[in-house]
Scaffold this active site. Sequence first.
Site, PDB file in Angstrom:
ATOM      1  N   CYS A 291       3.537  24.531  30.911  1.00 14.58           N
ATOM      2  CA  CYS A 291       4.348  24.694  31.725  1.00 14.58           C
ATOM      3  C   CYS A 291       4.973  23.295  32.239  1.00 14.58           C
ATOM      4  O   CYS A 291       4.090  22.612  33.381  1.00 14.58           O
ATOM      5  CB  CYS A 291       3.935  25.871  32.700  1.00 14.58           C
ATOM      6  SG  CYS A 291       5.208  25.884  33.830  1.00 14.58           S
TER       7      CYS A 291
ATOM      8  N   CYS B 196       5.320  23.043  36.165  1.00 10.42           N
ATOM      9  CA  CYS B 196       3.879  23.080  36.593  1.00 10.42           C
ATOM     10  C   CYS B 196       3.377  21.804  36.953  1.00 10.42           C
ATOM     11  O   CYS B 196       3.354  21.229  37.866  1.00 10.42           O
ATOM     12  CB  CYS B 196       2.841  23.970  35.563  1.00 10.42           C
ATOM     13  SG  CYS B 196       3.565  25.672  36.075  1.00 10.42           S
TER      14      CYS B 196
END
Length: 305
Positions: free
Chosen positions: A45, A48
């Site tokens: 991700c 993230c």
Amino acid sequence: MIELGSAPAQSAAPIKEVSEATFMADVIDGSMNGPVIAYFTAAWCGPCKTLGPMLEETVRKAKGAVTLCKIDVDQNQQMIMALAQQGLPLQSVPTVVAFDQGRPVDMFQGAVPQSQITEFVNKLAKGAGGNGLDEALEAAEEMLEQGAAADAAQTFAAVLGEEPENPRALGGLIRATVAAGDIDQAKTLLGSVPAALADDPAIAAARGAVELAEQTQDAGEVGELRARLEADGNDHQARFDLSTALLANNDRDGAVEELLELFRRDREWNDGAAKAQLFTLFDTFGAEDPLTLKGRRRLSSMIFA
């Protein structure tokens, strides 16, 4: 209450890695003793990688008032499906969910700015007692309201000694410095605010206080400006200056009233100066101030009339 089986007891670490085996103890049971943030992430991700470090740093600054539990969705897929079945939306990462007393109480998804992360964590910390800092901030605000600017500044500074980037304390110290009459020092303090906090409501209020203080230094006489308006109701500069003069005399209602009247008469005057000044006043008064709420409603009714 969400239930996913038992696990070892929760440790005191403010940031920890959590799996399906420890979720119940670390997140659900752990939130019975204080707010817990469940951070659902994944190695692949991209957002993230930005959000994670910001969230961790903000939690560390809460000094134990909040615990952060990091959950890798790829390594805990059965748990993620179980949570989804129980009504917790986890369709994407990053997803951040706050738990208190065993239940989810707040959440957000995707990468968000630092100001929103700070607000999210501080809101949880406040519910947990805020390590006494919130009580100190409330006391400082009361001092400032009662005119004890020096005492308020000292208290705000003490909070900053514990949390150097606490936006309420930073904003409060700037406003207290303005109230003490040291506008140059207030401007210096405002210039030192970290960029990540620039859009925080507390900093916006402080910025507005500095701007208004500079304006009111050269405010005209109320009586003279009213006389100009009696002679010519469309003397927009006189009405704008009257609002500033009223503010200098602590007549907030009158200041807002004159700006609303100016906006009603000519909303485009001086590149929309009346609306811009109203927004500055609202930022300075605070979003929950009754005058802000009333003024915003009236301004909106004029804009969309």
